[in-house]
Design a protein around this motif. Structure first.
Motif, PDB file in Angstrom:
ATOM      1  N   UNK A  67       5.606  52.098  56.685  1.00 36.86           N
ATOM      2  CA  UNK A  67       6.779  52.568  55.954  1.00 36.86           C
ATOM      3  C   UNK A  67       7.628  53.370  56.932  1.00 36.86           C
ATOM      4  N   UNK A  68       8.590  52.690  57.481  1.00 43.16           N
ATOM      5  CA  UNK A  68       9.405  53.237  58.563  1.00 43.16           C
ATOM      6  C   UNK A  68      10.573  54.033  58.004  1.00 43.16           C
ATOM      7  N   UNK A 118      -5.164  47.200  52.391  1.00 46.43           N
ATOM      8  CA  UNK A 118      -3.922  47.690  53.003  1.00 46.43           C
ATOM      9  C   UNK A 118      -4.129  49.109  53.503  1.00 46.43           C
ATOM     10  N   UNK A 119      -3.593  49.397  54.674  1.00 50.08           N
ATOM     11  CA  UNK A 119      -3.529  50.769  55.177  1.00 50.08           C
ATOM     12  C   UNK A 119      -2.063  51.098  55.458  1.00 50.08           C
ATOM     13  N   UNK A 120      -1.578  52.162  54.813  1.00 43.93           N
ATOM     14  CA  UNK A 120      -0.187  52.575  54.981  1.00 43.93           C
ATOM     15  C   UNK A 120      -0.056  53.536  56.156  1.00 43.93           C
ATOM     16  N   UNK A 121       0.980  53.315  56.950  1.00 47.23           N
ATOM     17  CA  UNK A 121       1.270  54.185  58.084  1.00 47.23           C
ATOM     18  C   UNK A 121       2.771  54.464  58.106  1.00 47.23           C
ATOM     19  N   UNK A 148      -0.089  52.985  45.698  1.00 46.41           N
ATOM     20  CA  UNK A 148      -1.449  52.455  45.791  1.00 46.41           C
ATOM     21  C   UNK A 148      -1.829  51.709  44.515  1.00 46.41           C
ATOM     22  N   UNK A 149      -1.452  52.258  43.369  1.00 44.74           N
ATOM     23  CA  UNK A 149      -1.757  51.638  42.082  1.00 44.74           C
ATOM     24  C   UNK A 149      -1.244  50.207  42.018  1.00 44.74           C
ATOM     25  N   UNK A 150      -0.011  49.997  42.439  1.00 46.76           N
ATOM     26  CA  UNK A 150       0.610  48.681  42.312  1.00 46.76           C
ATOM     27  C   UNK A 150       0.358  47.759  43.497  1.00 46.76           C
TER      28      UNK A 150
END
Length: 683
Positions: free
Chosen positions: A189-190, A220-223, A239-241
Motif C-alpha cells: 500500500x504505497x 497476503x502480507x501488507x506492507x 483484513x476482513x474483506x
C-alpha cells in the motif's frame, strides 16, 4: 507404477517456485506457522507449499458449534483436548427466537459449560470481534475459526484463517489439524490515504481492480512505507474483506501503531486480563517478528493509496467497483442502508456514521439498520453519544450480531429494492431477494446515502459536489522462477512405510474453469444417506459430462482448469472421485473448501497452473471435448517433492516442477483414510 491402497489415496499440494523453498528467508506467514507447527523433523524450516500439522493458539466456532459438537461426538471423543484453546460464540442468528433455534443455542451453551470452554452468549457480539476484544487473536499467534472471515485477525498481526467443521472437531479432540502453507502475496500500500478515504475504500478498490483471482487461495502480507499511518480499525476492515478478495489470510505487520493500540487498551481493560495485559504486550515489544529481508513472495501487488477516492462495490459483486463520484452522478435511489457486521461496526465506524447524520434525518422511505459489532462497542458508542445520534436521526437498532449481513433477521432486501451496506458481501440474494441490488461502501457513505435517499457522499448533504480521483495507480510484479540449481538444493522427504514413494497415472483433461461441486457430484444425491460407493462412482462428474464415466479408468488423473470444486461445501465431491479409485486431481487452482474436504477425506490434489495452460495450448485447435485422454503421464515423487510429466508416445519430459513437501505427519492422515480416521486413531 506404484499403486495406492484404497485408503491411502490421496492428498493435496500446490506447485511453487523453489526459490522460496531453498534460497530465501521466511516471510511473516511462514514464521508464524513455524511457531504453531507440530511434529516437524528436526531443523525443518517451513515454506509455502509445505503441509504441516498445526496446533493453533485458539479455535473459534459460532452458531455452527452444535454441528461441530455432533461430529466431535461421532468421532468417539468425550472431552475437549485443551479447553483453553476453544472459544464458542453465538452471533449469526441471534434474532431468531424460535424454539428450534433456542434449543440449539441452549445445547451449545450447555456443551460449552460441560467442557469448560469460554462461551459468549447471543447479544455479546460477533465472534470475530470478540476474538479481538478478548485477546484470543493476538499479534503473531495463529488463530482459526470455522467461519470464512477469520482473516479479520490479520488486522492485529495474527495469522487468522478459516477451517471447516471436520477441522474444528479435530482440534477439539486432539488440539490440532493440518494446513498447507499457501503461496504468499505481498500487497504494498504505497503512499498516503487522502482525506475522507477509509480502509473500506482500500479493500473495495483492491477487490475491484485486482479482480482476476490474483490472490485466490494466497496468504497476503501488507506492507508500505506509510502503513504506520493506517489505523488498526482500517486494518481490521481490510483484513476482513481479504476473504471476498479470495485470500486465505490477510496479515498486517506488528509495528508501533499496533503496539500503541494495545498499550492504550491496557488503560481501559480491567487488569490483569488473561490475554491482554502488561506482560503479554511487553513480550510483544521484546519479541517482535517481521519477514526476513530476503523473504520470497509469489507475487507483489502495488496500490497507490494517494490515487484513491471513496469507492463502492456493486451491484451484487465485490469484483465490480466504481468511484463514489461516478455512482453519485447516476442518482441511484436506495431503499435500505446497513451499518452492521464484523467488517465496519466498530466504535470508530459508528462514530463516523453519527458525525455524518448529525443534524439530519434518515430520508423518507429509507430504512437504516445499525448493529454494533459487540455489546462492548455499543456501550462505548452510547457513552460518547454516537448511538443516540443515529437513533435520533431515525436509524433502526438491531442486537449486536450478524443478522442482515448473512440474510437473517429483520430488514432484508425485498424484490426490486436497492441497498447500500457497510458489510463485506453483496452476492446476489445474500441479503434478501435475488432480484434486489446490493452495494458495499464505507460507514460514512452508507450513512450519507441513508440521509440523502440515494447513493451519495457526506459532502453532498451540505451541498458540495463529490470529488473523484482521475484513476487508481496499480502494479503487479511476478518474481522470476527459480533456476535448476536452486531446485537441486531441496532436501528429501521422509516417506512412511505405508505410503507410496511415488504416484502416477495418465492425465484426463476436463477443460473448464469453475467446475462446481454440483458438477462433480449431483446435488440430488447430496442428502441421500444410502447412496452406495458404486453409485457414487457412476454419477461422478455426470453433471459436467455424461460421457465422463465411459472415458475414464480407475488409475487416471483428472486435470482441470481454475477454481475446481467451487460452490457448495458437500464432501461427496471429494468422496465420489475416490469412489472411482482415481489417484488424484490436478487443477490450475481449487476452491478452498474443496481442498480442505479433499485432505479430510484422503483425496490427493495438485495445483499446477503451468500444466493446464500447456494442455490448453496443445488442444487449442482440436475439436472440443469435455473429457479428453491426453496421453501424458504424471508422476509425483513424494520423496523428492517433484512432479514430472512425460508424453506417453516418446517419453519426452514436457514438465518438471517442485511441489510442496508432504511430510510424514500428513502422510499419516492419508494412511488413516482422512482426518476423521486419524482423530479416531489418536483417541
Amino acid at each position: 507404477m506404484v499403486s495406492i491402497p484404497q485408503n491411502i489415496s490421496r492428498l493435496s499440494t500446490r506447485c511453487f517456485s523453489t526459490t522460496s523453498r531453498s534460497l530465501a528467508g521466511q516471510n511473516l506467514t511462514e514464521k508464524i506457522v513455524q511457531k504453531y507447527a507440530v511434529g516437524l523433523p528436526q531443523g525443518k524450516i517451513v515454506k509455502s507449499g509445505d503441509y504441516v500439522s498445526i496446533k493453533p493458539a485458539h479455535c473459534m466456532s459460532h452458531d455452527n458449534s452444535w454441528p461441530v459438537a455432533l461430529k466431535f461426538k461421532g468421532l468417539g471423543a468425550k472431552s475437549i483436548k485443551d479447553n483453553r484453546q476453544v472459544v464458542m460464540t453465538l452471533d449469526h442468528d441471534v434474532q431468531n427466537k424460535t424454539e428450534k433455534n433456542l434449543t440449539k443455542y441452549s445445547n451449545i451453551e450447555n456443551f460449552a459449560k460441560d467442557q469448560g470452554v469460554d462461551f459468549y452468549p447471543a447479544g455479546r457480539g460477533i465472534g470475530h470481534q470478540i476474538m479481538i476484544e478478548e485477546g484470543y487473536a493476538f499479534p503473531l499467534n495463529m488463530t482459526v475459526a470455522s467461519d470464512s472471515h477469520s482473516n479479520t485477525y490479520g488486522g492485529v498481526g495474527a495469522l487468522g484463517t478459516p477451517i471447516v467443521r471436520t477441522d474444528a472437531a479435530s482440534i477439539w479432540a486432539t488440539g490440532q489439524t493440518w494446513w498447507q502453507i499457501p503461496p504468499v502475496a505481498k500487497v504494498e500500500l504505497k503512499g498516503k490515504l487522502p482525506k475522507n478515504v477509509t480502509g473500506k475504500d482500500v479493500i473495495v478498490a483492491l477487490c475491484g481492480v485486482f479482480n482476476n483471482d490474483e490472490v485466490l487461495n494466497h496468504a497476503i502480507e501488507f506492507t508500505g512505507e506509510y502503513l504506520n499511518e493506517l489505523p488498526i480499525d482500517y486494518r481490521l476492515t481490510i483484513a476482513n474483506m481479504t476473504t471476498e478478495w479470495g485470500a486465505l489470510s490477510g496479515l498486517f505487520p506488528v509495528d508501533e501503531t499496533l503496539i500503541n493500540w494495545y498499550q492504550d487498551r491496557l488503560k481501559v481493560l480491567p487488569q490483569p486480563h488473561p490475554r491482554v495485559n502488561q506482560q503479554t504486550v511487553q513480550d510483544l515489544i521484546d519479541h517482535k517478528q517481521a519477514a526476513d529481508s530476503d523473504a520470497y513472495y509469489a507475487k507483489h501487488l502495488v496500490l497507490d493509496l494517494s490515487t484513491l477516492s471513496p469507492y463502492i462495490s456493486g451491484p451484487n459483486s465485490v469484483k465490480v467497483s466504481n468511484s463514489l463520484a461516478d455512482l453519485s452522478n447516476q442518482n441511484i435511489p436506495i431503499n435500505k442502508a446497513y451499518l452492521v457486521s464484523c467488517t465496519n461496526s466498530r466504535l470508530s465506524d459508528i462514530k463516523a456514521a453519527a458525525d455524518v447524520v448529525k443534524g439530519h434525518k434518515i430520508a423518507k422511505g429509507v430504512e437504516f439498520y445499525i448493529a454494533a459489532a459487540s455489546s462492548n462497542v455499543q456501550k462505548d458508542a452510547e457513552d460518547v453519544g454516537a448511538w443516540e445520534t443515529l437513533l435520533e436521526a431515525g436509524a433502526i437498532p438491531l442486537p449486536a450480531g450478524c443478522g442482515p449481513c448473512i440474510g437473517l433477521g429483520t430488514g432484508l432486501l425485498k424484490e426490486g429494492e436497492v441497498g447500500i451496506s457497510a458489510t463485506n458481501r453483496n452476492f446476489k440474494g445474500r441479503m434478501g431477494s435475488k432480484d434486489a441490488l446490493a452495494y458495499l461502501a464505507s460507514p460514512e457513505v452508507v450513512a450519507a446515502s441513508a440521509v440523502g435517499g440515494r447513493i451519495c457522499g457526506p459532502e453532498e448533504l451540505d451541498g458540495s459536489p463529490v470529488n473523484g480521483a482521475s484513476g487508481i495507480k496499480t502494479e503487479i510484479i511476478i518474481p522470476e522462477k527459480p533456476t535448476s540449481e536452486a531446485e537441486a538444493t531441496t532436501g528429501g522427504v521422509e516417506v512412511l512405510p505405508e505410503f507410496p514413494k511415488s504416484i502416477e497415472g495418465e492425465l484426463i483433461l476436463c477443460d473448464a474453469d469453475n467446475i462446481n461441486t454440483d458438477g462433480i457430484y449431483p446435488g440430488k444425491y447430496t442428502y441421500q444417506d444410502d447412496v452406495s460407493r458404486e453409485k457414487m462412482a457412476e454419477v461422478c462428474m455426470e453433471n459436467y459430462d455424461a460421457e465422463f464415466g465411459a472415458k475414464t479408468h480407475a488409475d487416471d488423473i483428472i486435470i482441470s482448469g481454475f477454481n475446481f470444486g467451487t460452490g457448495s461445501s458437500r464432501e461427496q465431491a471429494a468422496t465420489a472421485i475416490l469412489a472411482r479409485d482415481m489417484k488424484l486431481v490436478v487443477a490450475g487452482s481449487f476452491g478452498n473448501i474443496f481442498s480442505r474436504n479433499s485432505i479430510n477425506n484422503a483425496l490427493l490434489t495438485l495445483e499446477i497452473p503451468d500444466l493446464i495452460n500447456m494442455l490448453r495450448e496443445k488442444y487449442k485447435d482440436a475439436p472440443q471435448e469435455l473429457t479428453r485422454r491426453t496421453g501424458w503421464f504424471l508422476k509425483w515423487d513424494v520423496e523428492t517433492a517433484t512432479v514430472t510429466v512425460r508424453d506417453g508416445k516418446d517419453g519426452e519430459i514436457v514438465l518438471q516442477q517442485k511441489v510442496g513437501e508432504l511430510g510424514a505427519n500428513l502422510q499419516e492422515i492419508i494412511v488413516k483414510g482422512g482426518l476423521e480416521g486419524w482423530v479416531k486413531s489418536q483417541l
